[in-house]
Design an enzyme around this catalytic site. Structure first.
Site, PDB file in Angstrom:
ATOM      1  N   LYS A 119      98.088  35.511 -24.819  1.00 37.86           N
ATOM      2  CA  LYS A 119      97.673  36.023 -23.251  1.00 37.86           C
ATOM      3  C   LYS A 119      96.162  35.193 -24.609  1.00 37.86           C
ATOM      4  O   LYS A 119      95.024  34.973 -23.282  1.00 37.86           O
ATOM      5  CB  LYS A 119      96.847  37.032 -22.856  1.00 37.86           C
ATOM      6  N   LYS A 201     108.869  32.554 -22.584  1.00 41.19           N
ATOM      7  CA  LYS A 201     109.793  33.456 -21.598  1.00 41.19           C
ATOM      8  C   LYS A 201     108.992  33.147 -20.603  1.00 41.19           C
ATOM      9  O   LYS A 201     108.542  32.676 -19.406  1.00 41.19           O
ATOM     10  CB  LYS A 201     109.787  34.814 -21.507  1.00 41.19           C
ATOM     11  N   LYS A 204     105.697  35.483 -14.334  1.00 40.56           N
ATOM     12  CA  LYS A 204     105.219  35.050 -12.636  1.00 40.56           C
ATOM     13  C   LYS A 204     103.898  34.343 -12.527  1.00 40.56           C
ATOM     14  O   LYS A 204     103.119  34.291 -11.963  1.00 40.56           O
ATOM     15  CB  LYS A 204     105.459  36.581 -12.235  1.00 40.56           C
TER      16      LYS A 204
HETATM   17  N1  AQP Z   1     111.140  36.680 -18.626  1.00 44.59           N
HETATM   18  C1  AQP Z   1     111.123  38.258 -19.462  1.00 44.59           C
HETATM   19  N2  AQP Z   1     112.597  38.803 -19.035  1.00 44.59           N
HETATM   20  C2  AQP Z   1     113.066  39.640 -18.977  1.00 44.59           C
HETATM   21  N3  AQP Z   1     112.230  40.712 -19.226  1.00 44.59           N
HETATM   22  C3  AQP Z   1     110.993  40.827 -18.811  1.00 44.59           C
HETATM   23  N4  AQP Z   1     110.097  41.797 -18.289  1.00 44.59           N
HETATM   24  C4  AQP Z   1     108.826  40.532 -18.283  1.00 44.59           C
HETATM   25  N5  AQP Z   1     109.011  38.786 -18.136  1.00 44.59           N
HETATM   26  C5  AQP Z   1     110.284  39.110 -18.448  1.00 44.59           C
HETATM   27  C6  AQP Z   1     109.946  42.396 -18.638  1.00 44.59           C
HETATM   28  O1  AQP Z   1     109.493  43.712 -17.057  1.00 44.59           O
HETATM   29  C7  AQP Z   1     108.594  44.137 -16.504  1.00 44.59           C
HETATM   30  C8  AQP Z   1     107.533  43.771 -16.181  1.00 44.59           C
HETATM   31  O2  AQP Z   1     106.460  43.457 -17.076  1.00 44.59           O
HETATM   32  P1  AQP Z   1     104.605  43.258 -16.410  1.00 44.59           P
HETATM   33  O3  AQP Z   1     105.229  41.814 -15.437  1.00 44.59           O
HETATM   34  O4  AQP Z   1     104.603  44.229 -16.259  1.00 44.59           O
HETATM   35  O5  AQP Z   1     104.331  41.788 -17.829  1.00 44.59           O
HETATM   36  P2  AQP Z   1     104.847  40.923 -18.638  1.00 44.59           P
HETATM   37  O6  AQP Z   1     105.605  41.124 -19.324  1.00 44.59           O
HETATM   38  O7  AQP Z   1     103.670  40.450 -19.059  1.00 44.59           O
HETATM   39  O8  AQP Z   1     106.364  40.197 -17.346  1.00 44.59           O
HETATM   40  P3  AQP Z   1     104.869  38.655 -16.464  1.00 44.59           P
HETATM   41  O9  AQP Z   1     106.202  37.900 -15.743  1.00 44.59           O
HETATM   42  O10 AQP Z   1     104.884  37.923 -17.426  1.00 44.59           O
HETATM   43  O11 AQP Z   1     103.559  38.516 -16.243  1.00 44.59           O
HETATM   44  P4  AQP Z   1     102.279  37.733 -16.285  1.00 44.59           P
HETATM   45  O12 AQP Z   1     102.967  36.514 -15.960  1.00 44.59           O
HETATM   46  O13 AQP Z   1     101.955  38.143 -16.041  1.00 44.59           O
HETATM   47  O14 AQP Z   1     102.276  38.464 -17.763  1.00 44.59           O
HETATM   48  C9  AQP Z   1     108.183  44.314 -18.348  1.00 44.59           C
HETATM   49  O15 AQP Z   1     109.383  46.041 -18.890  1.00 44.59           O
HETATM   50  C10 AQP Z   1     108.917  43.048 -19.129  1.00 44.59           C
HETATM   51  O16 AQP Z   1     109.661  43.558 -20.123  1.00 44.59           O
END
Ligand code: AQP
Length: 337
Positions: A119, A201, A204
């Site tokens: 990040k 991965k 969002k």
């Molecule tokens: N690609 C993924 N595959 C499986 N699990 C995932 N999680 C996120 N992306 C994947 C799981 O979703 C939960 C919530 O995640 P989060 O929103 O708290 O944060 P994150 O992991 O940073 O998700 P994003 O979508 O990638 O958000 P941004 O883009 O804002 O950084 C967690 O349990 C995570 O493991």
């Protein structure tokens, strides 16, 4: 409406950031399991808006995304009468415990976190202290509720291990204050990859909307995104090394249909990628259709949503306060009365 309290069952804690509409990755990696776990555990589920501000958020968008994330969590099947569901900033104990724990976490430990490295490379103009101490707040989230299990995607494994280390260190100094949490990782869908770069991965906040499927995307959009997914130049639907794009689509197909990977491979044997991608898109869209419908219904009932998250915060507060008071006492903070 009564929120679940008086936990006798094992405790689960998990959270999701309101940084945009949740993706299929968030759904398959996390929320889908949260729903199933409600039968056997005392579950505490949270929209972690304090984590979200480690990346700059537009205030009105954050507010809107927080309510939508909460509604989406319920639409996916989290039942606020059975589980404690709330918004992180409504329970002050999260930031209070986070400060204490930050004094029991080493700079070196935080420096090793791959999410921080990723990040900070992505947001080089805003490498703030919160981004660095994000895993400490996550540890506070989990340890406050004395969680036994934490269902997260595999991408959060390193943070969870740090939470365990912090709990063990604190317990080593002061006795058994915290339950040491275990991770709970899904069998399929533990890491859903980007449709445009299957080595990364699915996220969002990806700038390219074709890289992710949002839970609320319309059926034709989902099919279009699957059809555009980057694959390889072979024409064989098979799960093996070097076929990251196809492997990802097969995992997705398996997770939404309940079929095993070999069953899916057999189903598409001899068929081209076009047919396979369309079938994946259709299966995903059909799987998500009821969630979209329920989300639209809930968003038309803001008072009901408010009642749910307010009562959720009250129940969370009661659980969290017990832990925080114990921690303050152990470390020698003079009580106010
Ligand atoms: N690609 C993924 N595959 C499986 N699990 C995932 N999680 C996120 N992306 C994947 C799981 O979703 C939960 C919530 O995640 P989060 O929103 O708290 O944060 P994150 O992991 O940073 O998700 P994003 O979508 O990638 O958000 P941004 O883009 O804002 O950084 C967690 O349990 C995570 O493991």
């Amino acid at each position: 409406m009564e929120q679940a309290q008086a936990p006798k069952k094992k405790i689960i804690f998990s959270g999701v950031q309101p940084t945009g509409i949740m993706t299929l990755g968030n759904y398959l990696g996390a929320i889908k399991n949260w729903v199933e776990l409600q039968d056997d555990y005392h579950c505490v589920y949270c929209i972690v808006n304090q984590h979200a501000i480690t990346i700059r958020q537009e205030p009105s968008a954050l507010k809107k995304n927080t309510l939508e994330a909460y509604a989406l969590m319920l639409a996916c099947g989290i039942d606020p009468e059975r589980s404690v569901t709330f918004i992180q900033s409504h329970v002050a104990a999260h930031s209070q415990l986070s400060w204490v724990l930050s004094c029991y976490t080493q700079f070196g430990e935080l420096s090793r976190m791959t999410q921080f490295k990723d990040k900070s490379a992505k947001h080089a103009d805003n490498i703030n202290a919160g981004l660095f101490t994000y895993p400490v707040l996550m540890a506070a989230d989990i340890l406050l509720y004395q969680a036994d299990l934490v269902p997260v995607g595999i991408d959060q494994k390193q943070h969870l291990e740090l939470s365990r280390d912090i709990a063990l260190r604190f317990n080593g100094l002061y006795g058994n204050v915290f339950t040491v949490p275990d991770g709970y990782f899904p069998k399929t869908g533990a890491k859903i990859m980007s449709l445009q770069d299957p080595t990364k991965k699915m996220s969002k906040s990806d700038e390219n909307p074709n890289a992710f499927i949002s839970i609320l995307d319309a059926k034709d959009t989902i099919i279009k995104k699957c059809r555009r997914a980057i694959t390889d130049s072979e024409a064989e639907v098979a799960y093996r090394e070097g076929k990251d794009g196809i492997n990802n689509l097969l995992s997705i197909y398996s997770a939404v249909t309940g079929k095993t990977i070999p069953e899916a491979e057999a189903e598409f044997s001899g068929k081209g990628y076009g047919d396979f991608k369309t079938a994946v898109g259709e299966a995903v869209a059909d799987h998500l259709a009821p969630v979209r419908e329920e989300f639209n219904r809930l968003m038309k009932a803001p008072d009901h949503l408010k009642d749910c998250y307010r009562q959720g915060a009250e129940a969370a507060e009661r659980m969290a306060r017990r832990t925080l008071e114990k921690v303050y006492k152990k470390i020698g903070f003079l009580p106010p009365m």
